[in-house]
Design a protein around this motif. Structure first.
Motif, short mmCIF file in Angstrom:
data_model
loop_
_atom_site.label_atom_id
_atom_site.label_comp_id
_atom_site.label_asym_id
_atom_site.label_seq_id
_atom_site.Cartn_x
_atom_site.Cartn_y
_atom_site.Cartn_z
N GLU A 109 6.47 -4.12 -16.60
CA GLU A 109 5.96 -3.70 -15.29
C GLU A 109 6.52 -2.86 -14.43
OE1 GLU A 109 2.63 -7.26 -14.87
OE2 GLU A 109 3.23 -6.47 -13.40
N SER A 110 6.45 -2.19 -13.51
CA SER A 110 7.41 -1.63 -12.73
C SER A 110 7.78 -2.82 -11.33
CB SER A 110 6.88 -0.68 -12.03
OG SER A 110 5.86 -0.57 -10.98
N THR A 111 7.53 -3.54 -11.14
CA THR A 111 7.67 -5.14 -10.38
C THR A 111 8.45 -5.88 -10.75
OG1 THR A 111 5.72 -5.68 -11.33
CG2 THR A 111 5.73 -4.19 -9.53
N HIS A 118 8.02 -8.47 -8.11
CA HIS A 118 8.31 -8.23 -6.79
C HIS A 118 6.64 -8.40 -6.18
CE1 HIS A 118 12.16 -6.69 -5.52
NE2 HIS A 118 12.16 -6.05 -6.94
N TYR A 119 6.40 -9.09 -4.88
CA TYR A 119 4.59 -9.37 -4.39
C TYR A 119 4.01 -7.85 -4.88
CZ TYR A 119 1.36 -10.80 -1.81
OH TYR A 119 -0.20 -10.62 -0.74
N GLU A 120 2.80 -8.08 -5.14
CA GLU A 120 2.14 -6.53 -5.12
C GLU A 120 0.52 -7.48 -3.87
OE1 GLU A 120 1.27 -4.46 -7.63
OE2 GLU A 120 3.15 -4.18 -8.30
N SER A 121 -0.56 -6.60 -3.39
CA SER A 121 -0.96 -7.24 -2.63
C SER A 121 -2.52 -8.40 -3.62
CB SER A 121 -2.14 -6.33 -2.21
OG SER A 121 -2.32 -4.81 -2.60
N LYS A 122 -2.27 -7.33 -5.03
CA LYS A 122 -3.11 -8.39 -6.24
C LYS A 122 -2.63 -9.59 -6.11
CE LYS A 122 -0.56 -7.06 -9.92
NZ LYS A 122 -0.24 -6.06 -11.12
N HIS A 123 -1.35 -10.33 -5.73
CA HIS A 123 -0.88 -11.61 -6.50
C HIS A 123 -1.23 -12.50 -4.98
CE1 HIS A 123 1.76 -8.93 -8.45
NE2 HIS A 123 1.49 -10.03 -9.29
N GLN A 124 -1.89 -12.07 -3.53
CA GLN A 124 -2.09 -12.72 -2.76
C GLN A 124 -3.09 -14.25 -2.95
OE1 GLN A 124 -5.27 -13.93 -0.99
NE2 GLN A 124 -4.65 -14.85 0.60
N GLU A 178 1.33 -10.03 3.85
CA GLU A 178 2.14 -8.50 4.32
C GLU A 178 2.36 -8.95 5.88
OE1 GLU A 178 -1.39 -9.05 2.23
OE2 GLU A 178 -0.76 -7.64 0.64
N HIS A 219 10.35 -10.70 1.57
CA HIS A 219 10.32 -10.13 0.51
C HIS A 219 9.38 -11.57 0.08
CE1 HIS A 219 12.35 -6.31 0.41
NE2 HIS A 219 12.69 -7.14 0.94
#
Length: 162
Positions: A2-4, A16-22, A51, A60
């Motif tokens: 993954e790019s994150t 790194h956090y993305e909104s799908k991880h909320q 966010e 972060h």
């Protein structure tokens, strides 16, 4: 890959956090808080809106993935241009003691340094002995110069000068 992805081993990957991880961010923090304390309004503000309360303010969020599952998290809140707060660190109970919390904290410390921070601050509770042990190993020391805590459970404040 993954790019994150940040760093890790084949077993544990830091992301790194993305909104799908909320949902995972909220689940992990709710799990540990309710094990020892109770959720407070300040918790829910951050857990329901990471966010807004973390990322949009210059902070972060890091996540730990193990076996394809999100098993840990840690937030880095921007206080000002030279200070950040380490918070919302949680590792699922079944995987505690395997160094995941340390990897998350080290990623947050490295990010704070990269952003030019001179000080990291955190709040905890004296009954969380394993967490306090980790913080002390990472160089955090007790302080009385912190802001009043929004959390009833907070009875100790620590800082690390970078």
């Amino acid at each position: 890959m993954e790019s994150t992805e940040l760093a890790g081993t084949p077993e544990v990957q830091l992301l790194h956090y993305e909104s799908k991880h909320q949902a995972d961010f909220k689940r992990l923090n709710t799990e540990w808080i309710e094990q020892y304390f109770h959720l407070e309004p300040a918790d829910l503000c951050v857990l329901d809106n990471p966010e807004e309360y973390v990322l949009q303010r210059g902070g972060h969020i890091f996540l730990a993935s193990y076996g394809g599952q999100i098993v840990g998290t840690c937030a880095l809140y921007k206080i000002d241009d030279t200070s950040f707060e380490l918070g919302k660190m949680a590792v699922t109970a079944a995987l505690q003691g395997r160094g995941i919390g340390r990897k998350l904290a080290e990623a947050a410390i490295a990010k704070a340094r990269a952003l030019g921070a001179r000080r990291l601050y955190l709040e905890s509770n004296t009954k969380l002995a394993p967490a306090l042990h980790l913080y002390r190993e990472l160089g955090f020391r007790p302080t009385i110069s912190g802001l009043p805590s929004p959390y009833e459970r907070s009875d100790i404040q620590l800082e690390l000068f970078l």
